[in-house]
Design an enzyme around this catalytic site. Structure first.
Site, short mmCIF file in Angstrom:
data_model
loop_
_atom_site.label_atom_id
_atom_site.label_comp_id
_atom_site.label_asym_id
_atom_site.label_seq_id
_atom_site.Cartn_x
_atom_site.Cartn_y
_atom_site.Cartn_z
CE1 TYR A 71 -31.65 -7.07 -99.49
CE2 TYR A 71 -30.46 -6.69 -97.44
CZ TYR A 71 -31.64 -6.64 -98.17
OH TYR A 71 -32.78 -6.16 -97.58
CG PHE A 124 -41.99 20.70 -102.06
CD1 PHE A 124 -42.11 21.46 -103.21
CD2 PHE A 124 -41.98 19.32 -102.17
CE1 PHE A 124 -42.22 20.85 -104.46
CE2 PHE A 124 -42.09 18.71 -103.41
CZ PHE A 124 -42.20 19.47 -104.56
CB THR A 125 -46.65 19.16 -102.70
OG1 THR A 125 -45.52 18.73 -103.45
CG2 THR A 125 -47.26 20.38 -103.40
CG ASP A 215 -35.93 19.98 -99.32
OD1 ASP A 215 -35.02 19.65 -100.10
OD2 ASP A 215 -37.13 19.66 -99.50
CE LYS A 258 -36.69 17.59 -107.26
NZ LYS A 258 -37.26 16.39 -106.61
NE ARG A 382 -46.38 22.70 -108.21
CZ ARG A 382 -46.12 21.57 -107.56
NH1 ARG A 382 -44.91 21.27 -107.17
NH2 ARG A 382 -47.07 20.71 -107.28
CG PHE A 449 -50.53 18.49 -107.29
CD1 PHE A 449 -50.56 18.58 -105.91
CD2 PHE A 449 -49.43 17.91 -107.89
CE1 PHE A 449 -49.49 18.12 -105.15
CE2 PHE A 449 -48.37 17.44 -107.15
CZ PHE A 449 -48.41 17.54 -105.77
C1 P71 Z 1 -40.52 18.95 -108.51
C2 P71 Z 1 -40.42 17.84 -107.56
C3 P71 Z 1 -41.08 16.54 -107.88
C4 P71 Z 1 -42.51 16.69 -107.53
C5 P71 Z 1 -42.94 16.35 -106.27
C6 P71 Z 1 -44.26 16.59 -105.91
C7 P71 Z 1 -45.12 17.17 -106.82
C8 P71 Z 1 -44.69 17.47 -108.08
C9 P71 Z 1 -43.39 17.23 -108.43
C10 P71 Z 1 -39.58 17.31 -105.38
C11 P71 Z 1 -39.06 17.77 -104.15
C12 P71 Z 1 -38.66 19.14 -103.98
C13 P71 Z 1 -38.23 19.58 -102.74
C14 P71 Z 1 -37.82 20.97 -102.53
C15 P71 Z 1 -38.52 17.40 -101.84
C16 P71 Z 1 -38.98 16.91 -103.04
C17 P71 Z 1 -39.37 15.48 -103.13
N1 P71 Z 1 -39.81 18.11 -106.40
N2 P71 Z 1 -38.17 18.70 -101.71
O1 P71 Z 1 -40.13 20.07 -108.15
O2 P71 Z 1 -38.70 20.02 -104.99
O3 P71 Z 1 -38.36 14.78 -103.76
O4 P71 Z 1 -39.50 13.91 -105.82
O5 P71 Z 1 -37.33 12.95 -105.01
O6 P71 Z 1 -39.41 12.51 -103.76
O7 P71 Z 1 -40.98 18.73 -109.65
P1 P71 Z 1 -38.68 13.45 -104.64
#
Ligand code: P71
Length: 458
Positions: A71, A124-125, A215, A258, A382, A449
């Protein structure tokens, strides 16, 4: 351009299947013409996202067996801490279940009623939603070139320093919670930020005593572009470049799904003791103890190893060039894509691809649905559906970029599969006027979305 040679060989495979044309037509209709609502087994080549979809290495899988599931104080946490120190150069690390967990923490720490403006190089969303849920706003201070798909600026992710300073003066520095800088800007087409720009953002923020939070999710791919395009960095290693980049920030949020080459995981990293102290307080409420943050020990081990592999130059060269290989096949056939070709994805310009559709008919959503129906390839809208409504007026916002993203998972697809994708898009382009617009028939309140549903306008 020739296909890049993979710096690995394949040990495990996962079968894929192309459904018949009728089955695909039925599947996308049942999914409300939203590619997020398709079953993954109904997808032939999945370019929905590069997030959490990487193939792990034998080294990472071996690390999973060394998971210490205690833990508290798992050895894998210390390995992760060390990897972040080595690869990015930050001293303190707080693990989170994924990137948005870290966004949640930093937003809660730095945003309050008085200080709630977070300028950023495009939104970013998830990042924007966290800021807005705390009553704040995220004004866009990216350079104008980023909004033009045809502009070939080598660092289209750069912050417009004049826009940023104008905003700071207009609202007053005391209203700015922090300045957020995204690496390899996702919504702009996977476009990098230059080292010079990072350095200047830091200088400006020092002058106004503002915190800079990166980020750093796609920072390794950004570092590769700096090495490739920025004078003075040709002979530096990726790790040296990453350390210099991060030295211009007070901390970062990081989705390791990523460039970190894992299926799940993220973290907040910083050199700021105050941020670190508060992040440790909050992580135990929202994620888990500060030495696991919602992850299993094995996940942290895979992340530690993935972080190093993702910053390996030979791997990065193959990675960036595979994306470029796909993009160049499309360019050669005059398919409208965002230029220059980005780091993690190729983006189709839906407004040019489907000039016969109105913005209210959601061209990017319609194009993503049509690509699946035509070829079994899954992509992601997008554009205006992702952008959402203005929280004050309730009106739809139609951003200049209305794109379909073909995100390439890391180490997953062969170059032959990229050729299939390119041929499919090229064929579809020749029949593009038969693609119909969509009507939104269900709209969720947050991040619409993901679950919105549509019908074809016949
Ligand atoms: C991508 C994603 C995943 C995603 C998130 C929201 C809508 C569709 C797809 C996630 C990111 C990102 C950046 C620059 C933070 C996050 C969140 N991307 N910053 O591109 O690109 O990270 O998914 O690990 O929570 O498909 P998380």
């Amino acid at each position: 351009m020739k296909a890049p040679i993979e710096p690995f060989k394949i040990k495990v495979i996962e079968p894929v299947r192309l459904l018949s044309q009728e089955e695909r037509t039925r599947a996308i209709k049942e999914a409300g013409y939203n590619t997020f609502l398709l079953k993954s087994e109904d997808v032939y080549i999945d370019l929905l996202t590069d997030s959490g979809t990487s193939a792990m290495s034998d080294n990472q899988w071996a690390g999973m067996m060394l998971g210490d599931e205690a833990y508290a104080g798992s050895r894998n946490f210390y390995n992760l801490e060390k990897a972040v120190q080595e690869v990015l150069g930050y001293k303190y690390v707080v693990p989170t279940h994924q990137g948005r967990g870290a966004e949640h923490l930093i937003s809660k720490i730095l945003i309050n009623k008085e200080r709630n403006i977070v300028p950023r190089n495009m939104y970013f969303t998830t990042s924007k939603t966290h800021v807005e849920l705390l009553g704040g706003t995220m004004p866009d201070v990216i350079i104008d070139e980023a909004h033009d798909p045809e502009n070939e600026h080598p660092f289209k992710g750069n912050i417009d320093l004049e826009k940023l300073e104008r905003l700071i003066k207009e609202v007053g520095p005391e209203k700015i919670a922090f300045v957020s800088v995204e690496m390899n800007v996702n919504m702009a087409g996977g476009q990098p930020v230059s080292m010079e720009n990072l350095r200047k953002v830091r200088e400006l923020c020092n002058y106004y005593k503002l915190k800079v939070i990166f980020d750093a999710t796609r920072s390794s791919e950004n570092a590769y572009f700096i090495k490739e395009r920025e004078k003075g960095y040709e002979n530096k290693s990726i790790i040296e470049i990453l350390h210099e980049m991060m030295s211009y920030s007070d901390g970062c949020v990081y989705s390791a799904k990523k460039d970190g080459l894992v299926n799940i995981g993220g973290f907040l990293a910083t050199n700021d003791e105050e941020i670190y102290e508060q992040a440790q307080n909050l992580v135990v409420v929202y994620e888990g103890l500060h030495t696991y943050g919602g992850l299993a020990g094995r996940d942290m081990e895979a992340m530690a190893r993935g972080l190093r592999e993702g910053a390996d130059e030979r791997y990065l060269e193959y990675r960036i060039k595979q994306v470029r290989y796909l993009g160049e096949m499309l360019l050669k056939n005059n398919i409208p894509i965002v230029k220059p070709i980005g780091g993690h994805a190729v983006y189709l310009n839906a407004l040019k691809f489907l000039p016969h559709l109105k913005r209210e008919e959601w061209p990017a959503q319609a194009l993503a649905a049509a690509i699946y129906e035509f070829s079994g390839v899954r992509t992601m809208e997008r554009g205006a559906v992702s952008k959402g409504r203005d929280r004050k007026t309730g009106q739809n916002i139609f951003p200049p970029l209305e794109l379909v993203r073909l995100a390439i998972p890391r180490r997953v697809y062969t170059n032959t599969q990229m050729e299939y994708v390119a041929e499919s898009i090229i064929n579809l382009y020749s029949q593009r006027f038969s693609i119909k617009g969509l009507r939104m028939v269900y709209e969720p309140k947050e991040l619409r979305f993901f679950r919105a549903r549509f019908e074809k306008i016949e």
